[in-house]
Scaffold this motif. Sequence first.
Motif, mmCIF file in Angstrom:
data_model
loop_
_atom_site.group_PDB
_atom_site.id
_atom_site.type_symbol
_atom_site.label_atom_id
_atom_site.label_comp_id
_atom_site.label_asym_id
_atom_site.label_seq_id
_atom_site.Cartn_x
_atom_site.Cartn_y
_atom_site.Cartn_z
ATOM 1 N N GLN A 1 -6.493 7.332 0.727
ATOM 2 C CA GLN A 1 -5.592 8.224 -0.004
ATOM 3 C C GLN A 1 -5.236 7.635 -1.359
ATOM 4 O OE1 GLN A 1 -4.727 11.162 0.401
ATOM 5 N NE2 GLN A 1 -2.935 11.473 -0.891
ATOM 6 N N LEU A 2 -5.022 6.329 -1.412
ATOM 7 C CA LEU A 2 -4.714 5.670 -2.676
ATOM 8 C C LEU A 2 -5.887 5.803 -3.648
ATOM 9 C CD1 LEU A 2 -2.598 4.006 -4.170
ATOM 10 C CD2 LEU A 2 -3.609 1.944 -3.175
ATOM 11 N N ILE B 1 1.653 8.847 -6.610
ATOM 12 C CA ILE B 1 2.044 10.254 -6.472
ATOM 13 C C ILE B 1 3.006 10.645 -7.590
ATOM 14 C CG2 ILE B 1 3.383 11.863 -5.061
ATOM 15 C CD1 ILE B 1 2.170 10.571 -2.595
ATOM 16 N N ASP C 1 -4.709 5.304 4.560
ATOM 17 C CA ASP C 1 -3.795 5.075 3.433
ATOM 18 C C ASP C 1 -4.542 4.564 2.207
ATOM 19 O OD1 ASP C 1 -1.672 5.897 4.956
ATOM 20 O OD2 ASP C 1 -0.947 3.880 5.406
ATOM 21 N N ILE D 1 1.152 4.089 -3.002
ATOM 22 C CA ILE D 1 0.942 5.527 -2.819
ATOM 23 C C ILE D 1 2.098 6.317 -3.428
ATOM 24 C CG2 ILE D 1 0.868 7.368 -1.087
ATOM 25 C CD1 ILE D 1 -0.768 5.501 0.681
ATOM 26 N N GLU D 2 3.313 5.871 -3.168
ATOM 27 C CA GLU D 2 4.490 6.562 -3.717
ATOM 28 C C GLU D 2 4.481 6.535 -5.241
ATOM 29 O OE1 GLU D 2 7.859 4.662 -1.990
ATOM 30 O OE2 GLU D 2 7.380 5.273 0.069
ATOM 31 N N LEU E 1 -5.930 9.369 -4.971
ATOM 32 C CA LEU E 1 -4.861 9.572 -5.945
ATOM 33 C C LEU E 1 -5.227 8.965 -7.297
ATOM 34 C CD1 LEU E 1 -1.755 8.944 -3.673
ATOM 35 C CD2 LEU E 1 -2.299 11.073 -4.865
ATOM 36 N N HIS E 2 -5.879 7.806 -7.269
ATOM 37 C CA HIS E 2 -6.336 7.207 -8.524
ATOM 38 C C HIS E 2 -7.358 8.107 -9.215
ATOM 39 C CE1 HIS E 2 -4.593 3.140 -8.969
ATOM 40 N NE2 HIS E 2 -4.419 3.214 -7.662
ATOM 41 N N TRP F 1 -2.966 13.948 5.344
ATOM 42 C CA TRP F 1 -2.551 14.242 3.984
ATOM 43 C C TRP F 1 -2.916 15.635 3.504
ATOM 44 C CZ3 TRP F 1 0.403 10.603 1.579
ATOM 45 C CH2 TRP F 1 0.388 9.319 2.126
ATOM 46 N N ILE G 1 0.837 -1.201 0.000
ATOM 47 C CA ILE G 1 0.000 0.000 0.000
ATOM 48 C C ILE G 1 0.876 1.256 0.000
ATOM 49 C CG2 ILE G 1 -1.671 1.342 1.338
ATOM 50 C CD1 ILE G 1 -2.812 -1.353 2.325
ATOM 51 N N GLN G 2 1.907 1.257 0.841
ATOM 52 C CA GLN G 2 2.800 2.414 0.908
ATOM 53 C C GLN G 2 3.519 2.641 -0.415
ATOM 54 O OE1 GLN G 2 2.869 4.457 3.493
ATOM 55 N NE2 GLN G 2 1.360 3.163 4.526
#
Length: 269
Positions: A225-226, A88, A222, A84-85, A229-230, A172, A80-81
């Motif tokens: 947030q993902l 981004i 998290d 996210i990176e 971001l999508h 965030w 997951i982390q």
Amino acid sequence: MLNCIQYIIAAAFPAVFMIALIFIPNGVWKIGEKLKANQEINDAALLAREREVAKISSELVSKIRTRGGELDGAYQIEKIQKAIEYVIARHDWYESQRAVILGAVLTVSGLVFAGMAAYTAIEETKGTDPAKFVIASIGSTLLIGIIAIVNLYNKELDQDRSYRLIADIRHWFFRYSLPERINHYEGRHDVLNIANDVLREKEHFTNRILEVASLEQSLREDIEQLFILHVLIKHKSDSLQKMRWVFSSLILTLSFASVTFFIYYGFLM
């Protein structure tokens, strides 16, 4: 009479611009204002978050246990982390490409405008000379292209996305934990009151962060947030596609106009 109208029109441009400056936005979050007035949305979003935390607890966190010195389930958390990176970085790539297209359109427009100005300074065009019509056509095309590309670029920068109605990403983005924003202190001299205001904001922020300090809550945030971001890279991709279309269409149109111009004034004269 004609000169008087021309002077009035010329004077109107800075006046219109100054009026536009009066309406500079102050960062109002329109969807946030709608959310305050609708408790049903707040309740539905809260219920959804509770279900997500329960699912994360049962399907992910419960599997994190020591097995021969290794943590089972740690791979999913790390994934997951890393996701996210990656997203981004992908989001930033789309944004950089949008800036490239904007810069290319402005550069091409500047060069063509400079060429048109140089030509009109050297070659006098009178009467029914087709050059006047061609130059006006090219100039109009450039202006339409600039307006279109700037509009597409700016429109995507600060869209009030619908996901904000249900999102709660306190680590965030400042709006979720500082909904009223930090007060403006310019020109104020009551430093004690200013300090107390900031302390209250900080306490509110700290409490909001600690409310989601558990592993389950952090993972839920998290994942949300993902998701966001999508959503954002989808919109960035759509915007980039439209901007590329404007750029390609502008270049193609200018190419045809240039060929027409050169036929008239390069081969037929």
